[in-house]
Every structure is written in structure tokens, then in C-alpha cells.
Design a protein around this motif. Structure first.
Motif, PDB file in Angstrom:
ATOM      1  N   TRP A 142       0.836  -1.199   0.000  1.00  0.00           N
ATOM      2  CA  TRP A 142       0.000   0.000   0.000  1.00  0.00           C
ATOM      3  C   TRP A 142       0.875   1.255   0.000  1.00  0.00           C
ATOM      4  CZ3 TRP A 142      -3.979   2.708  -1.027  1.00  0.00           C
ATOM      5  CH2 TRP A 142      -4.311   3.846  -0.311  1.00  0.00           C
ATOM      6  N   VAL A 143       1.968   1.226   0.745  1.00  0.00           N
ATOM      7  CA  VAL A 143       2.869   2.381   0.818  1.00  0.00           C
ATOM      8  C   VAL A 143       3.458   2.664  -0.565  1.00  0.00           C
ATOM      9  CG1 VAL A 143       5.031   3.231   1.823  1.00  0.00           C
ATOM     10  CG2 VAL A 143       3.372   2.037   3.260  1.00  0.00           C
ATOM     11  N   LYS A 151       0.818   4.301  -2.639  1.00  0.00           N
ATOM     12  CA  LYS A 151       0.623   5.704  -2.260  1.00  0.00           C
ATOM     13  C   LYS A 151       1.706   6.583  -2.874  1.00  0.00           C
ATOM     14  CE  LYS A 151       0.495   5.845   2.211  1.00  0.00           C
ATOM     15  NZ  LYS A 151       0.289   6.200   3.621  1.00  0.00           N
ATOM     16  N   TYR A 152       2.969   6.152  -2.762  1.00  0.00           N
ATOM     17  CA  TYR A 152       4.057   6.946  -3.333  1.00  0.00           C
ATOM     18  C   TYR A 152       3.912   7.083  -4.842  1.00  0.00           C
ATOM     19  CZ  TYR A 152       6.473   7.289   1.099  1.00  0.00           C
ATOM     20  OH  TYR A 152       6.798   7.595   2.396  1.00  0.00           O
ATOM     21  N   TRP A 162       1.259   9.733  -5.418  1.00  0.00           N
ATOM     22  CA  TRP A 162       1.772  11.079  -5.140  1.00  0.00           C
ATOM     23  C   TRP A 162       2.714  11.550  -6.238  1.00  0.00           C
ATOM     24  CZ3 TRP A 162       3.020   9.394   0.475  1.00  0.00           C
ATOM     25  CH2 TRP A 162       1.913   9.607   1.292  1.00  0.00           C
ATOM     26  N   VAL A 219      -4.244  11.118  -2.597  1.00  0.00           N
ATOM     27  CA  VAL A 219      -4.251  10.225  -1.442  1.00  0.00           C
ATOM     28  C   VAL A 219      -4.447  11.053  -0.179  1.00  0.00           C
ATOM     29  CG1 VAL A 219      -2.931   8.515  -0.142  1.00  0.00           C
ATOM     30  CG2 VAL A 219      -2.616   8.714  -2.608  1.00  0.00           C
ATOM     31  N   CYS A 220      -5.383  10.641   0.676  1.00  0.00           N
ATOM     32  CA  CYS A 220      -5.540  11.274   1.989  1.00  0.00           C
ATOM     33  C   CYS A 220      -4.682  10.483   2.964  1.00  0.00           C
ATOM     34  CB  CYS A 220      -6.998  11.285   2.439  1.00  0.00           C
ATOM     35  SG  CYS A 220      -7.171  12.099   4.047  1.00  0.00           S
ATOM     36  N   ASN A 221      -3.504  10.980   3.218  1.00  0.00           N
ATOM     37  CA  ASN A 221      -2.550  10.264   4.059  1.00  0.00           C
ATOM     38  C   ASN A 221      -2.997  10.207   5.517  1.00  0.00           C
ATOM     39  OD1 ASN A 221      -0.092   8.826   4.292  1.00  0.00           O
ATOM     40  ND2 ASN A 221       0.823  10.621   5.235  1.00  0.00           N
ATOM     41  N   GLY A 222      -3.762  11.182   5.965  1.00  0.00           N
ATOM     42  CA  GLY A 222      -4.158  11.240   7.362  1.00  0.00           C
ATOM     43  C   GLY A 222      -5.268  10.283   7.759  1.00  0.00           C
ATOM     44  N   ARG A 260      -6.974   2.384   3.704  1.00  0.00           N
ATOM     45  CA  ARG A 260      -6.342   2.018   2.441  1.00  0.00           C
ATOM     46  C   ARG A 260      -7.129   2.445   1.211  1.00  0.00           C
ATOM     47  NH1 ARG A 260      -2.642  -2.459   2.311  1.00  0.00           N
ATOM     48  NH2 ARG A 260      -3.593  -2.941   0.311  1.00  0.00           N
ATOM     49  N   GLU A 267      -2.342  17.279   6.897  1.00  0.00           N
ATOM     50  CA  GLU A 267      -3.269  16.155   6.695  1.00  0.00           C
ATOM     51  C   GLU A 267      -3.835  15.605   8.002  1.00  0.00           C
ATOM     52  OE1 GLU A 267      -1.526  13.262   4.009  1.00  0.00           O
ATOM     53  OE2 GLU A 267      -2.136  14.485   2.304  1.00  0.00           O
TER      54      GLU A 267
END
Length: 183
Positions: A22-23, A26-27, A30, A37-40, A44, A69
Motif C-alpha cells: 500500500w505504501v 501511495k508513493y 503522489w 491520497v488522503c494520508n491522514g 487504504r 493532513e
């Protein structure tokens, strides 16, 4: 690499790249701009299309600070938090440190940790000696309706819902007076 359900796949139709975590996904989002992506959130599934409409609705509903965030339970809490992102422009009365809020500088002084040795009693005495003290005390009681500390007043004034500003009337006089006396 064949797609396997255990891997994270970019949901963008033109992309559909597969990532091991998932990380990593996300990268990718971005860096490529495939999705917002809502990182806060910590969920998932929060990948928003690039049009941003759903993301900005999410920001409004969840009271999200777009700089850090962080999510807040109320719009008021978010507004208070957003004040911390201001540029630190308020210099301590006798110390080489700047604060984002004037009230934050007063809290610093009232706490007794400032190397200037200016403390809560010094600030209270300065307020009492201020020509406008009687008007200030009445205004403060009306504004806050409680027992007061000087930092309470400045924090109240710095909040956007207050019509008063740091550079108006009694507040300006109360703000300038300690600097003239101690600075």
C-alpha cells in the motif's frame, strides 16, 4: 508481472500498475499524480480521482488540514490548528525566538521559562499600569465571560471568529504597552 489480488493496483484506468505494498502504491500516486491520497485517514481505500471534487468534499466533511493532513473533530478545532501554520512573526519581548501567535508568545512569558525573566506577574502588572486597563478588563469580561489570563485574550482575538484584531483599539494598546515597558 501477472496481477494478483494480494497486491495493490493503481486504480487509474490508464495506469493499472501493480505494487507490492500500500505504501508503494501511495508513493506512486503522489509522484505520478494518478490519484489524490488522503494520508491522514489511515484507510487504504482513500484514493481520490484527480478531478479533486470528491477529495475536497472529504476535506470539508472530515475537517482536514491540507498542510499536515491531520483530521479534526470540529471546524473550530481545525481553524485553531491552522493558526499554527502561520509564519512565526511575533518576537519574544527579550529573547531571540519568534512565535506564530502573539498569544503563544505571551504563554511563553507567563510560563516563566523565558530567559528574559519576564513572567506572569510582570505582564499582569504591565496590564494594570496600562492607561486603558479599566476598559480592557470590562472588554475581557464581556468577551470571555470567565476569569482571565492575558494569553486568553490574545488567543481569543487571534481566532478568526473575533471581530477584534491585534492592531485595533484597546488590544493594540495592551499589546504595545509590555513591549514599551519590558522590551
Amino acid at each position: 508481472m501477472p496481477l494478483r489480488p494480494s497486491h495493490d493496483i493503481c486504480p487509474n484506468t490508464g495506469c493499472r500498475l501493480q505494487y507490492a505494498s500500500w505504501v508503494d502504491l501511495k508513493y506512486h500516486c503522489w509522484e505520478s499524480g494518478c490519484r489524490i491520497v488522503c494520508n491522514g485517514c489511515g484507510r487504504r481505500e482513500i484514493l481520490y480521482p484527480n478531478d479533486g471534487e470528491r477529495y475536497w468534499q472529504h476535506v470539508r466533511v472530515e475537517n482536514i488540514c491540507t498542510k499536515s493532513e491531520r483530521h479534526f473533530t470540529t471546524p473550530s478545532n481545525l481553524t485553531h490548528h491552522e493558526l499554527t501554520h502561520r509564519k512565526p512573526i511575533f518576537a519574544c519581548l527579550d529573547y531571540q525566538r519568534n512565535f506564530t501567535l502573539y498569544g503563544g508568545m505571551i504563554i511563553h512569558l507567563e510560563s516563566g521559562v523565558c530567559p528574559s525573566q519576564i513572567g506572569e506577574l510582570d505582564l499582569a502588572e504591565s496590564a494594570a499600569l496600562c492607561y486603558q486597563c479599566a476598559r480592557f478588563t470590562l472588554w475581557l469580561q464581556r468577551a470571555l465571560g470567565t476569569a482571565w489570563a492575558i494569553w486568553d485574550l490574545f488567543m481569543h482575538v487571534e481566532f478568526p471568529a473575533c471581530s477584534q484584531t491585534l492592531d485595533d483599539g484597546i488590544i493594540r494598546k495592551l499589546r504595545v504597552w509590555p513591549r514599551n515597558r519590558h522590551g
